[in-house]
Scaffold this motif. Structure first.
Motif, PDB file in Angstrom:
ATOM      1  N   ARG A  76     -58.728 -80.440  22.287  1.00  0.00           N
ATOM      2  CA  ARG A  76     -59.270 -81.452  23.205  1.00  0.00           C
ATOM      3  C   ARG A  76     -58.711 -81.257  24.610  1.00  0.00           C
ATOM      4  O   ARG A  76     -59.436 -81.345  25.608  1.00  0.00           O
ATOM      5  N   GLN A 125     -60.204 -77.684  26.001  1.00  0.00           N
ATOM      6  CA  GLN A 125     -61.654 -77.518  26.110  1.00  0.00           C
ATOM      7  C   GLN A 125     -62.376 -78.767  26.610  1.00  0.00           C
ATOM      8  O   GLN A 125     -63.291 -78.671  27.434  1.00  0.00           O
ATOM      9  N   LYS A 126     -61.979 -79.918  26.129  1.00  0.00           N
ATOM     10  CA  LYS A 126     -62.656 -81.150  26.542  1.00  0.00           C
ATOM     11  C   LYS A 126     -62.170 -81.637  27.900  1.00  0.00           C
ATOM     12  O   LYS A 126     -62.975 -82.002  28.767  1.00  0.00           O
ATOM     13  N   HIS A 127     -60.844 -81.623  28.096  1.00  0.00           N
ATOM     14  CA  HIS A 127     -60.280 -82.151  29.338  1.00  0.00           C
ATOM     15  C   HIS A 127     -60.047 -81.081  30.396  1.00  0.00           C
ATOM     16  O   HIS A 127     -59.735 -81.405  31.551  1.00  0.00           O
ATOM     17  N   GLU A 144     -56.043 -87.281  28.495  1.00  0.00           N
ATOM     18  CA  GLU A 144     -56.955 -86.676  29.469  1.00  0.00           C
ATOM     19  C   GLU A 144     -56.207 -86.085  30.659  1.00  0.00           C
ATOM     20  O   GLU A 144     -56.642 -85.091  31.245  1.00  0.00           O
TER      21      GLU A 144
END
Length: 318
Positions: free
Chosen positions: A28, A31-33, A119
Motif C-alpha cells: 500500500r 504502490q497506493k500512496h 498515507e
C-alpha cells in the motif's frame, strides 16, 4: 543500511508474492500512496492553529483519556518510551516523554502535531493501526521508511461510542536494546489501556442510561450496552455491535435488551413489564402493600390479585 532497507522493501513488493499483513502494508505504501522508503524528510507537522482545531473536536474525549495516558506513561516512561495519542487521521494530539529522551523523539517526529498516517509515512505503528483498525506492533525494520527503523512502536485503536474509530494510542521506544518480546509485553498494556479509555468514553456518552456488561469476552473490547428506563438499547460499544449485529457508525434502532441478552418466553412482554412494575413499587414501599398500591394508583385488593396472577409472593409485606 538505509539503502539496503529501501531495496529490500521495493524488491519484496515487486516480487508479487501474497506475503503477510506487513508486506500488504508495504505494498500500500509503495504502490497506493506512492511513497519512497529512502525519503529523508521526517513527518510533516501541522500548525498550532490546526492542532488546536483538531483537539477541539475531541475536547471531552481528550480530557477523559488524559489520566489513562498518565498512568500508562508512569509504567513505561522510565524504559525509554514515549506515549502518544492521535486522532483518527494519525495526527499526534497528546504526547508524553522523559526530558532525557525528548530530543530523540522530537527529532524522529514522535511529537505533537506530526502526521503519522500510513498515507504520509508508510507502514508504521500509528498509521497502520488506524488503516487496519487493529492493535499491532511495528518493530524496527518492519517500518516502511528507512529513517524509522531505529524505533519500535506498539499501537492500539480506540473506538468511539458509535463504534467508529476515534483515536489511536501509541507507545514508541527509542532504546536500541529493546527486544521483540519486551515490545509484545508493552503492546498488551497499550491494548488494555485503549480498551479502558473506550469504556470510559462510552459510559460518559450515556450518563443517564443503565450500562450492561454482557458475559461475552471479545478481544476488541468490552461488550457494553446502554439501556434506557424502558429497557431499550440506546447505545453499544464496537464489540457489542459486532457481537449482536447492531451495525457501526449509526444510531441504534430501539430494541429491547431482553431480545438481545435472552429472555424467558414462557411469559409475555406485557406480563414481564407488569411484574417488574409491581416489584419496583413494593420495593420502594419497603414491603408495605397499601403504600405500594397507592403509588400504583390501584386498590390493595387489586394489587393482591395481580400479585397472585403473576406469582409474586407477599411474604414480608404488611
Amino acid at each position: 543500511m538505509r539503502t539496503n532497507h529501501a531495496e529490500h522493501i521495493i524488491s519484496t513488493v515487486e516480487s508479487g508474492s501474497v506475503g503477510t499483513r506487513l508486506t500488504a502494508s508495504w505494498r500500500r505504501s509503495l504502490q497506493k500512496h506512492g511513497l519512497d522508503p529512502s525519503r529523508d524528510p521526517g513527518p510533516r507537522r501541522f500548525s498550532d492553529a490546526e492542532i488546536a482545531e483538531r483537539r477541539a473536536r475531541l475536547e471531552g474525549f481528550m480530557g477523559l483519556a488524559a489520566p489513562k495516558l498518565d498512568q500508562l506513561f508512569q509504567m513505561v516512561g522510565n524504559t525509554g518510551c514515549s506515549v502518544l495519542m492521535t486522532d483518527r487521521d494519525g495526527v499526534v494530539l497528546d504526547q508524553r516523554s522523559k526530558d532525557a529522551d525528548a530530543d530523540i523523539f522530537e527529532a524522529w517526529g514522535l511529537w505533537t502535531g506530526a502526521d503519522w498516517s500510513e498515507e504520509a509515512e508508510g507502514t508504521n505503528g500509528i498509521g497502520t493501526c488506524i488503516t487496519e483498525a487493529r492493535a499491532l506492533t511495528i518493530h524496527r525494520d518492519e517500518h516502511f521508511m528507512s529513517r524509522n527503523t531505529a524505533m519500535s512502536c506498539m499501537d492500539a485503536p480506540i473506538f468511539g461510542p458509535d463504534g467508529e474509530l476515534i483515536a489511536a494510542l501509541d507507545v514508541s521506544s527509542c532504546r536500541a536494546d529493546q527486544t521483540e518480546a519486551y515490545a509484545r509485553l508493552i503492546a498488551g498494556v497499550v491494548a488494555q489501556t485503549a480498551k479502558q479509555i473506550e469504556t470510559e468514553a462510552f459510559r460518559a456518552a450515556y450518563p443517564k442510561a443503565r450500562i450492561i456488561a454482557a458475559p461475552e469476552e471479545r478481544p476488541e473490547g468490552a461488550v457494553l450496552l446502554a439501556v434506557d428506563q424502558d429497557d431499550l438499547i440506546v447505545g453499544a460499544t464496537r464489540a457489542a455491535r459486532r457481537a449482536y449485529g447492531l451495525g457501526f457508525g449509526r444510531q441504534i434502532a430501539p430494541r429491547p435488551a431482553s431480545d438481545i441478552l435472552g429472555r424467558d418466553d414462557s411469559t409475555s412482554a406485557l406480563e414481564r413489564a407488569e411484574r417488574a412494575a409491581l416489584k419496583r413499587a413494593i420495593a420502594r414501599a419497603g414491603g408495605n402493600l397499601s403504600a405500594a398500591a397507592r403509588e400504583l394508583g390501584i386498590g390493595r385488593a387489586t394489587l393482591y390479585r395481580r400479585m397472585n396472577r403473576l406469582g409474586l409472593s407477599d411474604s414480608g409485606a404488611n
